[in-house]
Design an enzyme around this catalytic site. Sequence first.
Site, PDB file in Angstrom:
ATOM      1  N   THR A   1       4.327 -21.852 -37.854  1.00 33.01           N
ATOM      2  CA  THR A   1       4.063 -22.306 -36.494  1.00 33.01           C
ATOM      3  C   THR A   1       5.197 -21.864 -35.575  1.00 33.01           C
ATOM      4  O   THR A   1       6.360 -21.893 -35.962  1.00 33.01           O
ATOM      5  CB  THR A   1       3.954 -23.849 -36.471  1.00 33.01           C
ATOM      6  OG1 THR A   1       2.901 -24.245 -37.345  1.00 33.01           O
ATOM      7  CG2 THR A   1       3.681 -24.370 -35.075  1.00 33.01           C
ATOM      8  N   GLY A   2       4.857 -21.470 -34.363  1.00 32.23           N
ATOM      9  CA  GLY A   2       5.880 -21.121 -33.388  1.00 32.23           C
ATOM     10  C   GLY A   2       5.620 -19.790 -32.723  1.00 32.23           C
ATOM     11  O   GLY A   2       4.732 -19.023 -33.111  1.00 32.23           O
ATOM     12  N   SER A   3       6.437 -19.497 -31.714  1.00 33.66           N
ATOM     13  CA  SER A   3       6.208 -18.327 -30.873  1.00 33.66           C
ATOM     14  C   SER A   3       6.438 -17.008 -31.603  1.00 33.66           C
ATOM     15  O   SER A   3       5.772 -16.009 -31.313  1.00 33.66           O
ATOM     16  CB  SER A   3       7.105 -18.393 -29.628  1.00 33.66           C
ATOM     17  OG  SER A   3       8.474 -18.506 -29.995  1.00 33.66           O
TER      18      SER A   3
ATOM     19  N   ASP B   1       7.274 -17.671 -41.454  1.00 34.80           N
ATOM     20  CA  ASP B   1       7.469 -18.739 -40.484  1.00 34.80           C
ATOM     21  C   ASP B   1       8.708 -18.447 -39.650  1.00 34.80           C
ATOM     22  O   ASP B   1       9.515 -17.573 -39.975  1.00 34.80           O
ATOM     23  CB  ASP B   1       7.627 -20.081 -41.208  1.00 34.80           C
ATOM     24  CG  ASP B   1       7.121 -21.253 -40.399  1.00 34.80           C
ATOM     25  OD1 ASP B   1       7.020 -21.127 -39.165  1.00 34.80           O
ATOM     26  OD2 ASP B   1       6.831 -22.315 -41.000  1.00 34.80           O
ATOM     27  N   GLY B   2       8.865 -19.203 -38.574  1.00 32.12           N
ATOM     28  CA  GLY B   2      10.047 -19.089 -37.739  1.00 32.12           C
ATOM     29  C   GLY B   2      11.098 -20.100 -38.159  1.00 32.12           C
ATOM     30  O   GLY B   2      10.950 -20.809 -39.151  1.00 32.12           O
TER      31      GLY B   2
ATOM     32  N   ASP C   1      14.592 -22.680 -36.399  1.00 31.64           N
ATOM     33  CA  ASP C   1      15.443 -23.077 -35.285  1.00 31.64           C
ATOM     34  C   ASP C   1      16.832 -22.469 -35.441  1.00 31.64           C
ATOM     35  O   ASP C   1      17.486 -22.117 -34.465  1.00 31.64           O
ATOM     36  CB  ASP C   1      15.555 -24.606 -35.214  1.00 31.64           C
ATOM     37  CG  ASP C   1      14.197 -25.273 -35.078  1.00 31.64           C
ATOM     38  OD1 ASP C   1      13.298 -24.662 -34.479  1.00 31.64           O
ATOM     39  OD2 ASP C   1      14.039 -26.396 -35.585  1.00 31.64           O
TER      40      ASP C   1
ATOM     41  N   GLU D   1       4.912 -27.072 -43.053  1.00 31.48           N
ATOM     42  CA  GLU D   1       5.576 -25.785 -43.245  1.00 31.48           C
ATOM     43  C   GLU D   1       6.316 -25.743 -44.577  1.00 31.48           C
ATOM     44  O   GLU D   1       6.309 -24.734 -45.275  1.00 31.48           O
ATOM     45  CB  GLU D   1       6.540 -25.517 -42.094  1.00 31.48           C
ATOM     46  CG  GLU D   1       5.846 -25.238 -40.768  1.00 31.48           C
ATOM     47  CD  GLU D   1       6.788 -25.204 -39.589  1.00 31.48           C
ATOM     48  OE1 GLU D   1       6.378 -24.697 -38.532  1.00 31.48           O
ATOM     49  OE2 GLU D   1       7.934 -25.690 -39.702  1.00 31.48           O
TER      50      GLU D   1
ATOM     51  N   LYS E   1      19.283 -17.059 -33.493  1.00 30.97           N
ATOM     52  CA  LYS E   1      19.073 -18.139 -34.469  1.00 30.97           C
ATOM     53  C   LYS E   1      20.046 -18.071 -35.649  1.00 30.97           C
ATOM     54  O   LYS E   1      20.129 -19.003 -36.436  1.00 30.97           O
ATOM     55  CB  LYS E   1      17.642 -18.092 -35.002  1.00 30.97           C
ATOM     56  CG  LYS E   1      16.561 -18.168 -33.925  1.00 30.97           C
ATOM     57  CD  LYS E   1      16.558 -19.495 -33.210  1.00 30.97           C
ATOM     58  CE  LYS E   1      15.511 -19.551 -32.116  1.00 30.97           C
ATOM     59  NZ  LYS E   1      14.140 -19.359 -32.607  1.00 30.97           N
TER      60      LYS E   1
END
Length: 232
Positions: free
Chosen positions: A34-36, A90-91, A93, A112, A130
């Site tokens: 999930t994520g941009s 996945d992404g 943070d 996730e 990141k």
Amino acid sequence: MTDRNQTKESPEKKAAGIYAASLVKNGDAVGLGTGSTVAYTIRELGRRVREENLQIKGVVTSYQSEAIAIEAGVPLTSLAETPKLDIAIDGADQFDKNLIAIKGGGGAHTREKIVSMSASRFVIVSDPGKKADVLSAAVPIEVMPFGKELVMDSLKKLGGTPALRAAVKKDGPVITDNGNFVIDCNFGEIKNPKELAKEISQIPGVVEHGIFMNVTETVIGKADGSVEVIQK
């Protein structure tokens, strides 16, 4: 038709996301995060399905990634039907030099983590901002509403500063896809993420935390469209 999930284009995120899609092979079962950044991966996989006749099945981690996958034309399955995945993308943070990551900015880190742990290969897609020498991002923690006060108090005893994540376009807290709350806890510099992960997991009421120790590689996109790949 305007894609309601499309965000302002980032060349770094686009480069990482598209490269990660190239790692998927014909016949793979793929975990879709999930994520941009991973949104670029999902759309590129959809293009490969349409134009290259790529045969894959995807397992999504949120309603957001499900909507993008359906629109992109990525065939979907579930962990109940396909419990073993070949690769999850996945992404994050934030991640450190040991490829330990903090995830959960989108509030989907429980699903996730389940999806990533079901895969033999877990790839993080990221922009250069990141990467960190020492983890310091707030740790998202999904909690049962009934246990919120106990969890908040316990996190303070671990040296953290917890804050209940508030919703943006509604009054009250964020509600996850699982019907729970999210606490974002700032611990400052996290010198021993493995030990912290263990301590958080032992708190009653915690569903899952956002410290991921199962990353096998990261793909960092650059502004010029190139990527840096770091493997564990």
